[in-house]
Motif scaffolding. Structure first.
Motif, PDB file in Angstrom:
ATOM      1  N   ARG A  13       0.852  -1.200   0.000  1.00 33.61           N
ATOM      2  CA  ARG A  13       0.000   0.000   0.000  1.00 33.61           C
ATOM      3  C   ARG A  13       0.884   1.246   0.000  1.00 33.61           C
ATOM      4  O   ARG A  13       0.701   2.157  -0.796  1.00 33.61           O
ATOM      5  N   HIS A  51      -3.618   4.683  -3.039  1.00 34.77           N
ATOM      6  CA  HIS A  51      -3.144   4.180  -1.737  1.00 34.77           C
ATOM      7  C   HIS A  51      -2.815   5.300  -0.750  1.00 34.77           C
ATOM      8  O   HIS A  51      -2.822   5.083   0.448  1.00 34.77           O
ATOM      9  N   TRP A  57      -7.934   5.846   2.905  1.00 36.54           N
ATOM     10  CA  TRP A  57      -7.215   5.292   4.049  1.00 36.54           C
ATOM     11  C   TRP A  57      -7.038   6.357   5.129  1.00 36.54           C
ATOM     12  O   TRP A  57      -6.589   7.453   4.835  1.00 36.54           O
ATOM     13  N   TRP A  84      -7.019  -0.982  -2.577  1.00 36.51           N
ATOM     14  CA  TRP A  84      -5.695  -1.622  -2.506  1.00 36.51           C
ATOM     15  C   TRP A  84      -5.464  -2.350  -3.831  1.00 36.51           C
ATOM     16  O   TRP A  84      -6.010  -3.424  -4.044  1.00 36.51           O
TER      17      TRP A  84
END
Ligand code: HEM
Length: 151
Positions: A13, A51, A57, A84
Motif C-alpha cells: 500500500r 493508496h 485510508w 488496494w
C-alpha cells in the motif's frame, strides 16, 4: 504469519512498486460519475495515488501494518478491493501476484528467522527516498540495515 501478511499488505500500500500500469481503454463512449469519456480514451488508475488518498485510508501517510488487523489480531478484510490495487484489478490483474506474495513472505520470514535486524548506524537510520525509473518505484539509494546472526 498474520502479522507478516499485514506487513506485506501495508508495504504494497505504502510503496506500490508498479505505479503507472493499471490502464484500460474505453471500448465505447461512457460516463462515469458525471465525467464523459469518448470511445478510445485511456483511463489510468494510479495505485500510488489511490493508496495515499485520505479518502480511502485513514492516516494514509503513516506506515502502519495494524490497519490490516482487527482488535483480535486477526486479518481485516476490506470489502472494497478498489482501495488496494498494487497488482491491478479485474480480469487483467497481475498473473504473478501469488508468486510475488510467496517470494515476499518467504524472503522476510527467512531473513527474520536467521538474523536480528536493526537500523544502520546511530539507530535513527536514513530517510528512504523512493524513485521511479519509468516503470518500477524502488529505493533511490542503498537500504542499509545491520544484521546479526541469531544463535
Ligand atoms: C510485487 C510484485 C509485482 C507487482 C507490484 C506487480 C504489479 C502488476 C500490475 C499493477 C499489473 C497491471 C495489472 C492491471 O492492469 O490490472 C501487472 C500485470 C502483469 N504482471 Fe505483475 N506485478 C508483480 C510481480 C509479477 C511477477 C512476479 C510476474 C511474473 C511471474 C508478473 C507478471 C505480470 C504479467 C504477465 C502482467 C500482465 C497481465 C495481463 O495483462 O493480463 N508480475 N503486474
Amino acid at each position: 504469519m498474520k502479522y507478516l501478511d499485514a506487513v506485506y499488505k501495508e508495504t504494497l500500500r505504502y510503496y506500490p512498486p508498479v505505479i503507472h500500469f493499471v490502464n484500460r481503454v474505453c471500448l465505447s463512449d461512457i460516463t462515469i460519475r458525471g465525467q464523459f469519456y469518448p470511445k478510445g480514451s485511456i483511463i489510468k488508475a494510479q495505485p500510488f495515488t489511490i493508496h495515499r488518498s485520505e479518502t480511502n485510508w485513514e492516516e494514509a501517510e503513516v506506515f502502519n501494518p495494524d490497519r490490516f488487523m482487527n482488535e483480535n489480531g486477526e486479518e481485516k478484510t476490506s470489502k472494497d478491493g478498489l482501495k488496494w490495487i498494487p497488482f491491478g484489478v479485474g480480469p487483467r490483474y497481475c498473473v504473478g501476484m501469488r508468486f510475488a506474495e510467496m517470494e515476499f513472505k518467504t524472503t522476510i520470514a527467512k531473513l527474520v528467522d536467521t538474523f536480528e535486524l536493526s537500523i544502520w548506524g546511530d539507530g535513527n537510520g536514513e530517510e528512504m527516498i523512493p524513485e521511479c525509473n519509468g516503470i518500477i518505484m524502488r529505493p533511490k539509494g542503498p537500504v542499509r540495515l545491520q544484521l546479526k546472526k541469531r544463535k
